[in-house]
Design an enzyme around this catalytic site. Structure first.
Site, mmCIF file in Angstrom:
data_model
loop_
_atom_site.group_PDB
_atom_site.id
_atom_site.type_symbol
_atom_site.label_atom_id
_atom_site.label_comp_id
_atom_site.label_asym_id
_atom_site.label_seq_id
_atom_site.Cartn_x
_atom_site.Cartn_y
_atom_site.Cartn_z
ATOM 1 N N ASP A 81 -6.782 3.986 -4.835
ATOM 2 C CA ASP A 81 -7.767 3.882 -3.539
ATOM 3 C C ASP A 81 -8.274 5.458 -3.320
ATOM 4 O O ASP A 81 -8.221 6.165 -4.664
ATOM 5 C CB ASP A 81 -6.959 3.332 -1.994
ATOM 6 C CG ASP A 81 -7.879 3.082 -1.176
ATOM 7 O OD1 ASP A 81 -7.795 2.049 -0.908
ATOM 8 O OD2 ASP A 81 -7.680 4.195 -0.031
ATOM 9 N N LYS A 100 0.775 -1.399 0.280
ATOM 10 C CA LYS A 100 0.098 0.301 0.019
ATOM 11 C C LYS A 100 0.988 1.502 0.133
ATOM 12 O O LYS A 100 1.722 1.154 0.492
ATOM 13 C CB LYS A 100 -1.267 0.125 1.416
ATOM 14 C CG LYS A 100 -2.227 1.593 1.442
ATOM 15 C CD LYS A 100 -2.906 0.184 0.743
ATOM 16 C CE LYS A 100 -4.140 1.082 0.447
ATOM 17 N NZ LYS A 100 -5.758 0.428 -0.718
HETATM 18 P P1 NDP Z 1 -12.952 7.546 -3.261
HETATM 19 O O1 NDP Z 1 -11.820 8.972 -3.289
HETATM 20 O O2 NDP Z 1 -13.566 6.864 -4.616
HETATM 21 O O3 NDP Z 1 -13.874 7.982 -2.542
HETATM 22 C C1 NDP Z 1 -14.043 8.645 -1.300
HETATM 23 C C2 NDP Z 1 -15.008 8.903 -0.469
HETATM 24 O O4 NDP Z 1 -15.346 8.842 0.696
HETATM 25 C C3 NDP Z 1 -15.615 10.167 -0.705
HETATM 26 O O5 NDP Z 1 -16.885 10.298 -1.131
HETATM 27 C C4 NDP Z 1 -14.828 10.957 -0.129
HETATM 28 O O6 NDP Z 1 -15.409 12.521 0.333
HETATM 29 C C5 NDP Z 1 -15.645 10.187 1.404
HETATM 30 N N1 NDP Z 1 -14.358 9.529 2.397
HETATM 31 C C6 NDP Z 1 -12.907 10.201 2.224
HETATM 32 N N2 NDP Z 1 -11.979 10.304 3.390
HETATM 33 C C7 NDP Z 1 -13.527 10.487 3.803
HETATM 34 C C8 NDP Z 1 -13.594 10.897 5.587
HETATM 35 N N3 NDP Z 1 -12.455 11.311 6.460
HETATM 36 N N4 NDP Z 1 -15.076 10.592 6.001
HETATM 37 C C9 NDP Z 1 -15.934 10.619 5.248
HETATM 38 N N5 NDP Z 1 -15.891 10.407 4.617
HETATM 39 C C10 NDP Z 1 -14.938 10.357 3.618
HETATM 40 O O7 NDP Z 1 -12.302 6.502 -2.819
HETATM 41 P P2 NDP Z 1 -13.172 5.173 -3.007
HETATM 42 O O8 NDP Z 1 -14.107 4.590 -3.157
HETATM 43 O O9 NDP Z 1 -12.146 4.226 -4.089
HETATM 44 O O10 NDP Z 1 -12.375 3.947 -1.310
HETATM 45 C C11 NDP Z 1 -13.128 4.097 -0.703
HETATM 46 C C12 NDP Z 1 -12.666 2.834 0.298
HETATM 47 O O11 NDP Z 1 -12.647 2.210 -0.414
HETATM 48 C C13 NDP Z 1 -11.666 3.747 1.399
HETATM 49 O O12 NDP Z 1 -12.065 3.564 2.380
HETATM 50 C C14 NDP Z 1 -10.889 2.477 0.234
HETATM 51 O O13 NDP Z 1 -9.453 2.159 0.648
HETATM 52 C C15 NDP Z 1 -11.942 1.304 -0.130
HETATM 53 N N6 NDP Z 1 -11.617 0.724 -1.074
HETATM 54 C C16 NDP Z 1 -11.835 1.194 -2.459
HETATM 55 C C17 NDP Z 1 -11.071 -0.246 -3.390
HETATM 56 C C18 NDP Z 1 -11.109 0.408 -4.744
HETATM 57 O O14 NDP Z 1 -10.348 -0.035 -5.277
HETATM 58 N N7 NDP Z 1 -11.059 1.888 -5.013
HETATM 59 C C19 NDP Z 1 -10.947 -1.422 -3.287
HETATM 60 C C20 NDP Z 1 -11.157 -1.518 -2.000
HETATM 61 C C21 NDP Z 1 -11.698 -1.124 -0.674
HETATM 62 P P3 NDP Z 1 -15.187 13.050 -0.070
HETATM 63 O O15 NDP Z 1 -15.485 13.535 -1.107
HETATM 64 O O16 NDP Z 1 -15.949 14.831 0.947
HETATM 65 O O17 NDP Z 1 -13.643 12.988 0.724
HETATM 66 O O1 2IT Z 2 -7.960 -2.040 -0.981
HETATM 67 C C1 2IT Z 2 -7.651 -2.376 -2.295
HETATM 68 O O2 2IT Z 2 -7.815 -2.941 -2.189
HETATM 69 C C2 2IT Z 2 -7.974 -1.225 -3.206
HETATM 70 N N1 2IT Z 2 -7.603 0.074 -3.353
HETATM 71 C C3 2IT Z 2 -6.946 -1.951 -4.191
HETATM 72 C C4 2IT Z 2 -6.458 -2.372 -4.614
HETATM 73 C C5 2IT Z 2 -6.050 -2.806 -6.024
HETATM 74 O O3 2IT Z 2 -4.159 -3.313 -6.658
HETATM 75 O O4 2IT Z 2 -6.576 -2.680 -6.681
#
Ligand code: NDP
Ligand code: 2IT
Length: 455
Positions: free
Chosen positions: A175, A135
């Site tokens: 992420d 990460k």
């Molecule tokens: P994005 O950046 O696309 O979206 C993040 C979202 O979460 C936004 O709506 C953001 O709001 C909100 N957010 C971020 N920080 C906070 C906070 N401190 N309090 C409240 N809301 C918050 O990220 P992802 O959708 O990719 O990621 C979301 C979650 O999913 C994370 O935990 C990530 O680790 C996890 N994840 C992502 C994967 C991926 O493939 N992308 C895979 C597996 C897990 P704002 O717009 O206001 O910042």
């Molecule tokens: O938390 C996660 O699994 C991710 N942000 C995706 C990682 C990846 O290598 O696709």
């Protein structure tokens, strides 16, 4: 196989292990939290199979193979010099090249990235694919920055990171705060420095090495996981009321698949607050959310203005009655009180789209109530799984169809679910998906480490 394990083991081995982790990694509360949750599940299994203790497998898993920290200096649009910190945690390579996302968010620090890298070890193992774990990221805040500023930052970030990554070494992805735009800028800089068009990053655009379904994979995968949990009870998603938090990549495609399955998603949130739309989102409303968050980069409050529903500033959506809750924003966004309220309101399934969104107190409430609880390392594994499929396509110089990738994603989520049941089914038939995911994820990586000797 029903494994007799007890939550909250406080054996001598467990205490010795946790004391070492805490004293050896001071000031890293999120890392301690993630390790404790896994150790509670895994320690009884290790005690039953002492070779893992003798060979110090868990003690080795908590020690990153390498941590890289570096200065990222860049120039903003006004000509001012800015300085951020970059990181890459190369956690475990027993199963394949380091693999995991990059997070750009002002809260990023070593503790948060180590917890995420640690979770990734078990998640990637559960996918069954040849993926190690890592990460990285930066405390850079993309909010309010121009595209040019984001590009300059990404180029400076990759100008250091390129030394440490490569398609057979370490393959980062997105992420929080890192999507196709950022991956594009980093890919361009890597290619320029290395003179090499390769699968060094996943989440690339479809036209230049990306995979179908990668943007959708985490959200779709979590819905497939929920379907598997419900199916075991002869239940399905049709007509269910679902609360979702976040409004980014994971939340958007969670909602897309929920709509397709006939469920009603009534909430979304961002760091400012949440919207409650009792009529539920439909395709048109979801298109607006995608435009609002991905193109305009605006606030979710604007949804409430546009569609005439309620916006709750500074609040989280867990007091809204629902059957299913899918926290998909960030770590520790759902606490013990939220969990009690959800259960009181009749919620019987919680599945983590985000990494570690539920606090330990919240997880205790769900386990005591014996509701369906899908922990992130299983429920959100679809994202990294399709990243693994993107790596395979890149290595084979080929592109699979949307249907081919989606079929594989569904098969992987079913297999992750089956592994959880194998290791998490209790004597009364209830599946503890926390134990199941932790032990199931541990076994594969631990056996690979045993086979590869003391390294
Ligand atoms: P994005 O950046 O696309 O979206 C993040 C979202 O979460 C936004 O709506 C953001 O709001 C909100 N957010 C971020 N920080 C906070 C906070 N401190 N309090 C409240 N809301 C918050 O990220 P992802 O959708 O990719 O990621 C979301 C979650 O999913 C994370 O935990 C990530 O680790 C996890 N994840 C992502 C994967 C991926 O493939 N992308 C895979 C597996 C897990 P704002 O717009 O206001 O910042
Ligand atoms: O938390 C996660 O699994 C991710 N942000 C995706 C990682 C990846 O290598 O696709």
């Amino acid at each position: 196989m029903a494994v007799a394990t007890q939550a909250h083991s406080t054996s001598k081995m467990f205490d010795e292990f946790m004391n070492e982790v805490i004293s050896g990694n001071p000031n890293e509360p999120e890392f301690h939290q993630a390790v404790r949750e896994v150790a509670e599940s895994v320690m009884p299994f290790i005690e039953a199979h002492p070779v893992y203790w003798k060979e110090r497998i868990l003690q080795r898993i908590v020690e990153p193979e390498q941590v890289v920290m570096f200065r990222v200096a860049w120039v903003d649009d006004s000509g001012a010099v800015r300085v951020n910190r970059g990181y890459r945690i190369q956690m475990n390579s027993a199963l394949g090249p380091y693999k995991g996302g990059l997070r750009f968010h002002p809260t990023v620090n070593l503790s948060i990235l180590k917890f995420l890298a640690f979770e990734q070890v078990f998640k990637n193992s559960l996918t069954g694919l040849p993926l190690g774990a890592g990460k990285g990221g930066s405390n850079f805040d993309p909010k309010g920055k121009s595209d040019r500023e984001v590009m300059h930052f990404c180029q400076s970030f990759m100008t250091e990171l390129y030394r440490h990554v490569g398609p057979m070494t370490d393959v980062p992805a997105g992420d929080i705060g890192v999507g196709t735009r950022e991956i594009g800028y980093m890919f361009g800089q890597y290619k320029r420095i290395r003179k090499e068009f390769s699968g060094v990053l996943t989440g690339k655009g479809l036209g230049w090495g990306g995979s179908h379904i990668r943007p959708e994979a985490t959200g779709y995968g979590n819905v497939y996981f929920v379907e598997q949990m419900l199916l075991r009870r002869g239940d399905g998603l049709g007509g269910k009321i679902v609360t979702v938090s976040g409004s980014g990549n994971v939340a958007q495609y969670t909602v897309e698949k929920l709509i397709e399955r006939g469920a009603k998603c009534v909430t979304l949130s961002d760091s400012g607050g949440f919207i409650y739309d009792p009529d539920g989102l439909n395709e048109e409303k979801l298109e607006f959310v995608k435009w609002l968050k991905n193109e305009k980069r605006g606030r979710i409050a604007e949804y409430a203005e546009k569609f005439g529903c309620q916006y709750y500033a500074g609040k989280r959506p867990w007091a809204i009655p629902c059957h299913i809750a899918m926290p998909s924003a960030t770590q520790n966004e759902l606490d013990g009180e939220d969990a009690q309220q959800l259960v009181r309101n009749g919620c019987y399934c919680v599945s983590e789209g985000a990494n570690m969104p539920c606090t330990p107190e919240a997880i205790d409430v769900f386990r005591q109530a014996k509701i369906l609880f899908g922990p992130g390392k299983a429920a959100n594994a679809g994202g990294v799984a399709v990243s693994g499929l993107e790596m395979s396509q890149n290595a084979g110089h080929t592109v699979w169809t949307r249907e081919q990738v989606d079929r594989q994603l569904q098969a992987i989520m079913k297999s992750v679910h089956d592994t959880c049941c194998l290791y998490g089914t209790k004597s009364d038939g209830w599946v503890d998906y926390v134990d199941g995911a932790n032990i199931g994820g541990f076994v594969r990586v631990a056996n690979a480490m045993l086979a590869q000797g003391v390294v």
